[in-house]
Design a protein around this motif. Structure first.
Motif: not given
Length: 179
Positions: A160-176
């Motif tokens: 389990q690696f926490t540095s994986e790229y998550n494409p939804f992070v950008d969407d979440i950041k934009k919405s907030f």
């Protein structure tokens, strides 16, 4: 007259002890390059592994292990390249590879033995629970269900690696409006 060639060196601008450990980790990774190429790890995963080995050994050098001093017994997969890299670096410093340190290096969690059916049920339960607590029904949000299911499927992975790229992070950041 000799012409001097400019050499480029990597300088990290960090604590000298950590920099020395990192150099040894990089040397060990270079020696393990053939074995690493046969794994499913991408470059981000390998970088994460190397940084975690560095942190682990640096912590041991100041007598601060993660938790206990329980020495790791040989893992089930004797061919585990991460195990061998971590063991080689630790041995170079005269340390034993500890259970908690190895757990940290591979991501803090091993496979929990959870199957796909249980993850689907857990996903439904989580969405139902959050819907109940917030008073908003998320049960019809198919994208949420798919994304949560995919995210939880990672629990079945050995590493389990926490540095994986998550494409939804950008969407979440934009919405907030964080970006």
């Amino acid at each position: 007259m000799k012409v001097l060639k400019k050499k480029h060196a990597i300088t990290f601008g960090m604590n000298a002890e950590i920099e020395n450990v990192l150099k040894i980790v990089l040397e060990t990774a270079a020696k393990s390059q053939k074995s690493l190429a046969q794994t499913k790890f991408d470059d981000d995963d390998l970088l994460t592994i190397m940084i975690r080995i560095t942190i682990s050994v640096a912590r041991l050098s100041i007598n601060h292990p993660m938790n206990s001093y329980h020495v790791l017994k040989l893992p089930n997969d004797e061919q585990d390249v991460i195990y061998h890299m971590a063991k080689q670096v630790n041995e170079r410093y005269g340390y034993s590879l500890l259970e908690d340190e190895y757990s940290f290096i591979i991501g803090g969690t091993q496979s929990l033995g959870i199957d796909e059916k249980n993850i689907a049920k857990m996903t439904d339960h989580i969405i139902h629970y959050v819907s109940e607590k917030t008073g908003h029904s998320y049960g019809r949000d198919q994208q949420l269900q798919n994304n949560l299911f995919y995210h939880m499927m990672k629990l079945t992975s050995k590493y389990q690696f926490t540095s994986e790229y998550n494409p939804f992070v950008d969407d979440i950041k934009k919405s907030f409006n964080i970006i």
